[in-house]
Design a protein around this motif. Structure first.
Motif, PDB file in Angstrom:
ATOM      1  N   LEU A  33       0.827  -1.207   0.000  1.00 21.57           N
ATOM      2  CA  LEU A  33       0.000   0.000   0.000  1.00 21.57           C
ATOM      3  C   LEU A  33       0.862   1.258   0.000  1.00 21.57           C
ATOM      4  N   ALA A  34       1.899   1.282   0.816  1.00 17.85           N
ATOM      5  CA  ALA A  34       2.786   2.447   0.864  1.00 17.85           C
ATOM      6  C   ALA A  34       3.402   2.722  -0.499  1.00 17.85           C
ATOM      7  N   ALA A  35       3.836   1.662  -1.179  1.00 25.42           N
ATOM      8  CA  ALA A  35       4.431   1.819  -2.506  1.00 25.42           C
ATOM      9  C   ALA A  35       3.400   2.302  -3.520  1.00 25.42           C
ATOM     10  N   LEU A  36       2.157   1.806  -3.413  1.00 30.42           N
ATOM     11  CA  LEU A  36       1.108   2.188  -4.353  1.00 30.42           C
ATOM     12  C   LEU A  36       0.724   3.661  -4.194  1.00 30.42           C
ATOM     13  N   LEU A  37       0.572   4.133  -2.957  1.00 29.89           N
ATOM     14  CA  LEU A  37       0.237   5.537  -2.716  1.00 29.89           C
ATOM     15  C   LEU A  37       1.316   6.451  -3.298  1.00 29.89           C
ATOM     16  N   LYS A  38       2.548   6.045  -3.147  1.00 25.82           N
ATOM     17  CA  LYS A  38       3.658   6.842  -3.676  1.00 25.82           C
ATOM     18  C   LYS A  38       3.680   6.811  -5.203  1.00 25.82           C
ATOM     19  N   LYS A  39       3.496   5.642  -5.775  1.00 29.85           N
ATOM     20  CA  LYS A  39       3.522   5.491  -7.233  1.00 29.85           C
ATOM     21  C   LYS A  39       2.436   6.330  -7.897  1.00 29.85           C
ATOM     22  N   ARG A  60      -0.147   7.170   8.075  1.00 33.57           N
ATOM     23  CA  ARG A  60       0.815   8.181   8.527  1.00 33.57           C
ATOM     24  C   ARG A  60       2.136   7.497   8.899  1.00 33.57           C
ATOM     25  N   LYS A  61       2.061   6.372   9.592  1.00 29.93           N
ATOM     26  CA  LYS A  61       3.273   5.630   9.959  1.00 29.93           C
ATOM     27  C   LYS A  61       3.994   5.105   8.721  1.00 29.93           C
ATOM     28  N   LEU A  62       3.231   4.848   7.648  1.00 28.26           N
ATOM     29  CA  LEU A  62       3.824   4.369   6.405  1.00 28.26           C
ATOM     30  C   LEU A  62       4.453   5.493   5.589  1.00 28.26           C
ATOM     31  N   GLY A  63       4.275   6.737   6.037  1.00 27.97           N
ATOM     32  CA  GLY A  63       4.926   7.857   5.373  1.00 27.97           C
ATOM     33  C   GLY A  63       4.028   8.756   4.558  1.00 27.97           C
TER      34      GLY A  63
END
Length: 238
Positions: A33-39, A60-63
């Motif tokens: 999920l963290a990678a997908l939000l960033k992508k 939030r903890k995932l950045g």
């Protein structure tokens, strides 16, 4: 990923405790999920069925540093949610549910607040202990609020409404093109009366131009069978 390693070990005959397997699955989901939000360069997260804010706190903890709008109609839970977002200037909440139109609706309160729903639980679920009338709004009617906060929104729509997710999406016809990714809890085995099946949910989301990115087991019954998946879907050609 760790989840794939775990499945390889299981296939090779190694027995992994269920609690460890679940933790590996959640960790795998969080990393993805963290990678997908960033992508997708997501800058606005709509947290529908927020409860006390577990999901928002987790991303939030995932950045994730962008805007979060949390929706929670449970009258006893929303004040706790308010306390949790009061110090985060980019996180705000609404004490209402989202649906296909602006209305008042009966909300069935469960002993376990996370299981409260606009639908009625079936015999296998913990029983409703009370009910109340709550406000429902269509997401389209909140579009001006969203645009004020995020003029060019790239939306991730997270839904955990215990069977009401499709109604949420039906209320977003005017802003559906701004939703680049969604997460829906889809039901393999019905825990609520008249809940859409996972196949019906997938067909509906696909008809709107979304495709499956991944599926993560959200809940299993005592026999170990998956009853619900968290389904991540991405708008085609985003």
């Amino acid at each position: 990923m760790l989840r794939d390693i775990a499945y390889s070990l299981i296939s090779a005959g190694y027995k992994i405790p269920k609690s460890v397997e679940e933790k590996i699955g959640r960790f795998s989901y969080q990393i993805y999920l963290a990678a997908l939000l960033k992508k997708l360069r997501i800058n606005c997260v709509l947290d529908v069925g927020a409860n006390i804010g577990y999901f928002a706190e987790n991303i939030r903890k995932l950045g994730y540093k962008g805007q979060i709008l949390s929706f929670e109609p449970h009258p006893e839970i929303f004040p706790i949610l308010q306390k949790n977002f009061k110090d985060d200037t980019l996180w705000r909440g609404y004490d209402l549910g989202l649906g296909s139109e602006d209305a008042l609706a009966t909300f069935n309160l469960n002993t376990y607040s996370e299981l409260s729903s606009f639908l009625v639980p079936n015999a296998s679920m913990p029983k409703t202990v009370n009910s109340c009338e709550v406000k429902i709004k269509a997401l389209d009617s909140l579009l001006d609020d969203i645009l004020t906060l995020v003029p060019e929104p790239r939306i991730f729509l997270k839904m955990d409404t215990q069977g009401y997710d499709i109604e949420v999406v039906k209320g977003a016809s005017k802003c559906i093109d701004k939703i680049l990714c969604l997460q829906s809890e889809i039901s393999v085995r019905a825990n609520y009366i008249n809940i859409p099946s996972y196949l019906d949910a997938l067909r509906y989301y696909e008809s709107l131009g979304f495709e499956v990115a991944d599926l993560f087991a959200a809940f299993r019954n005592p026999e170990g069978y998956v009853t619900e998946y968290d389904c991540l879907m991405v708008r085609s050609k985003t």
